[in-house]
Structure formats: structure tokens, C-alpha cells
Design a protein around this motif. Structure first.
Motif, PDB file in Angstrom:
ATOM      1  N   ALA A  64      45.423  37.129  34.406  1.00  0.00           N
ATOM      2  CA  ALA A  64      45.606  38.398  34.906  1.00  0.00           C
ATOM      3  C   ALA A  64      44.567  39.120  35.711  1.00  0.00           C
ATOM      4  O   ALA A  64      44.601  40.226  35.994  1.00  0.00           O
ATOM      5  CB  ALA A  64      46.148  39.404  33.698  1.00  0.00           C
ATOM      6  N   ASP A 105      45.113  43.447  33.738  1.00  0.00           N
ATOM      7  CA  ASP A 105      45.142  43.379  34.985  1.00  0.00           C
ATOM      8  C   ASP A 105      44.581  44.588  35.583  1.00  0.00           C
ATOM      9  O   ASP A 105      44.580  44.860  36.699  1.00  0.00           O
ATOM     10  CB  ASP A 105      46.742  43.511  35.349  1.00  0.00           C
ATOM     11  N   ARG A 106      43.767  45.497  34.485  1.00  0.00           N
ATOM     12  CA  ARG A 106      43.042  46.565  35.093  1.00  0.00           C
ATOM     13  C   ARG A 106      41.532  46.905  34.613  1.00  0.00           C
ATOM     14  O   ARG A 106      40.889  47.714  35.266  1.00  0.00           O
ATOM     15  CB  ARG A 106      43.833  47.856  34.918  1.00  0.00           C
TER      16      ARG A 106
END
Length: 281
Positions: free
Chosen positions: A90, A57-58
Motif C-alpha cells: 500500500a 496508503d497515507r
């Protein structure tokens, strides 16, 4: 029905928003052991799900190495399918590191396995080998265009053995590696903000000023971290093309597992270092 957004445009946006970092998912036996996991499909699944939970997610890109999943047979491939699906859900782009290369209908079948949107292993991009002739990749090029996917073509790899092929000089005076880059420049002509057809170019290779790396597409650059290259080296290696570099870090991040916070912190450090280096380039 309109074609999906091209991989190059999606990659440019992900790099601008999340930073130009690709984290490899390389669950080899020694690393599973370091994480206290068994060298089996269950250990593989725990490893992969932890990496996805920690960073999907990053970071802009996750790159699973297919071989480390395939060695467990159908159960390993099932884990790979879930890893790809959950990573993309994600928000990470997934580059399948399978280095496929063949001819005719066989190349078309490989392409369909990874680049067709209905395939269980559909990935945003696939690594491929052009050393049966660049034209042998045409089925993959066509399918990638149709489904908004991309390719990363082996051009100037960091393994020492690669030089005997990639630096070989053709009758026209151009090296084989330079010929691959020229083909990719033609694929990406006119594409904005970034073409979908990239090259694999090792970050450990030093001065590459004799090669035209600014070919309109991304440059997947293994070698940061455990292999010895540093983020600060990127401008000197890639020159004017540095903004299109997607540095891959595997062990440098993965060795901080299985602690999720440790994985996240390591990825954030590399992303910051790379962002600063690219900004200075």
C-alpha cells in the motif's frame, strides 16, 4: 546488478510526500478488547488488517511491534508476515520493532530474518539494540546496506531504566548514548538526502542539547500522544535535527479503531500537527 535504493532516500521521500508520521501497530490484549476483538490470532488479524486498510496508503511509516504477534506462535507470525507485505504494497515503509541484539552468527541470523529481501518478514528497517557493543551490529549493518534497508538503533530511549546505561559516562568522558550517535554519524557520512542508519530517541526526554542528534540519519521518536509528549515539543527536544525526526504515535491513533474513518482522521490530525511543528523548527 545494482543495489536497491537506500532506505534513507526512500524515507526522506515518504516523509516529504506523506508527512513525518509513524503509526505503531501494537495489538496488545487490552486494545484488542477495546476493539471488541478476541485475544487470539483471529482478533490479531482483524486488528492488523484494519490498521493497514485505514492508514497504510497515507502515512509514511508503519511500525508493527513484533512481540504482540509472536505471543500467538506460528499463527501470529503468519499474521505479521501478511501485515508487513500488505502495508508495503500500500506504499507505507515498514519498521519492524523487534529490538534485536546479539553477536556473531546469531546477529547475522536475526539480520537475515528481517533485512534480506527474500525473507518472509523483510522490512524496510529494523530496530536493534547496541548494548552488546556497537560492533556486534555489523552483520545487520552490512545486510541493510546490501538490501536497501535501514536500522534504528536504541540510543536515548524514553523508559526511565534506560538512563542507567545510556547516560553512563565512558572513560573518554562521552556518554554511552552519545557514543552510539557518533557511530551512526560515521555510518551515514556522505549519504544524501538522508542516511539509512537512525537512532531511537524518546520525544519525552526534554532538552537534549548536550547530544549531537544531527548525525545524518533519521530519529525514530516514540512518546507522542499517550506517553505525554506533544508535536509542538519536537523542535525544543530535537533542535536542528527536527526535520529528520519520525515521531511514532501508537495508542493516540489506535484508540479510534476499529472505525476506519476514525483511524484515518486521527492519523491525519497527528500528521498535520507534526508537519506544522517540524516546519516551525
Amino acid at each position: 546488478m545494482s543495489r536497491p535504493e537506500p532506505f534513507g532516500a526512500r524515507l526522506r521521500r515518504a516523509m516529504d510526500e506523506r508527512g513525518p508520521l509513524c503509526v505503531g501497530i501494537d495489538p496488545h490484549a487490552a486494545l484488542l478488547a477495546e476493539w471488541g476483538l478476541n485475544d487470539d490470532a483471529d482478533g490479531l488479524e482483524r486488528f492488523s488488517r484494519t490498521v493497514v486498510e485505514a492508514v497504510a496508503d497515507r502515512v509514511a511509516v508503519l511500525k508493527p511491534q513484533s512481540a504482540f504477534f509472536e505471543r500467538f506462535g506460528s499463527r501470529g507470525v503468519a499474521v505479521l508476515e501478511r501485515t508487513v507485505r500488505e502495508a508495503r504494497a500500500a506504499g507505507a515503509l515498514v519498521v519492524m520493532d523487534a529490538k534485536r541484539g546479539d553477536i556473531g552468527s546469531t546477529m547475522a541470523a536475526y539480520a537475515a530474518s528481517y533485512l534480506h529481501r527474500d525473507a518472509p518478514l523483510f522490512s524496510d528497517a529494523l530496530t536493534v539494540s547496541p548494548y552488546l557493543g556497537y560492533g556486534s551490529l555489523e552483520p545487520a549493518v552490512e545486510l541493510a546496506r546490501e538490501h536497501g534497508a535501514g536500522l534504528f538503533v536504541l540510543a536515548l530511549t524514553s523508559n526511565p531504566e534506560g538512563a542507567e546505561v545510556q547516560h553512563a559516562v565512558r572513560p573518554d568522558g562521552r556518554t554511552v548514548g552519545a557514543t552510539v550517535l557518533a557511530h551512526l554519524a560515521a555510518e551515514n557520512a556522505g549519504e544524501q538526502p538522508l542516511g539509512s542508519f537512525g537512532a531511537v530517541v524518546g520525544a519525552t526526554l526534554g532538552d537534549l542539547s548536550s547530544y549531537d542528534l544531527d548525525m545524518g540519519g533519521p530519529l525514530l521518536a516514540p512518546g507522542i500522544g499517550a506517553q505525554g509528549a506533544r508535536a509542538a515539543d519536537l523542535p525544543a527536544v530535537f533542535g536542528a535535527a527536527v526535520r529528520n525526526v519520525v515521531p511514532n504515535v501508537s495508542r493516540g491513533v489506535l484508540r479510534h479503531g476499529p472505525d476506519v474513518a476514525g483511524l484515518r482522521d486521527a492519523a491525519a490530525r497527528y500528521a498535520d500537527e507534526i508537519r506544522a511543528a517540524v516546519g516551525s523548527g
